[in-house]
Design an enzyme around this catalytic site. Sequence first.
Site, mmCIF file in Angstrom:
data_model
loop_
_atom_site.group_PDB
_atom_site.id
_atom_site.type_symbol
_atom_site.label_atom_id
_atom_site.label_comp_id
_atom_site.label_asym_id
_atom_site.label_seq_id
_atom_site.Cartn_x
_atom_site.Cartn_y
_atom_site.Cartn_z
ATOM 1 C CG MET A 142 5.554 6.621 -0.933
ATOM 2 S SD MET A 142 5.418 8.331 -0.362
ATOM 3 C CE MET A 142 3.832 8.282 0.462
ATOM 4 C CB VAL A 188 -0.991 -0.006 1.183
ATOM 5 C CG1 VAL A 188 -1.819 1.280 1.209
ATOM 6 C CG2 VAL A 188 -1.921 -1.219 1.094
ATOM 7 C CB CYS A 189 3.948 2.232 1.863
ATOM 8 S SG CYS A 189 3.293 2.204 3.550
ATOM 9 C CB THR A 190 5.065 0.428 -3.059
ATOM 10 O OG1 THR A 190 6.080 -0.011 -2.148
ATOM 11 C CG2 THR A 190 5.647 0.555 -4.461
#
Length: 160
Positions: free
Chosen positions: A58, A53-55
Amino acid sequence: MSGTGNQVKAGNKVGNEAPDFSLRTGGGQEWRLADHRGKVVALVFYPKDETPVCTKQMCSMRDRWTDYQGTGADVAAISVGSVESHRRFAEHHGLPQTLLADEEGKVTNLFGVQSLLGGSQRAVIVIDPQGVIRYRRSVLPIFRPGDDEVIAAIRAASGQ
């Protein structure tokens, strides 16, 4: 980094002055909030480099970077990863945004966005040119704040 009990409280609320801090970028340079007075600053907290999810979050910011730049704001993404982890993450995905390494979680705690699981929540804090918090939102870790919402909050803080 500076911080007192009163600053922690101030960092939690819309309408209060944002507490100053300094962290290192993925390139190892010092980044200090006070150096950005006079501009809107968006702090985008995310839990961890190279997680699904973070990738996605970003990379979505990367793909909309022209829109973020169009607001005139300084945008910085913050997580508890190391300087080296952020450098690798930015290089791997071609991320243009500044990644700040909050290795000890001090800024995450200062702004009250620490996660019960360790690290930070997924959160956005927008600070106006005078250093006042104008927008604050945390979302569940499996979700991410939408770029349109963040860009609208930035524009609102700058009177656009």
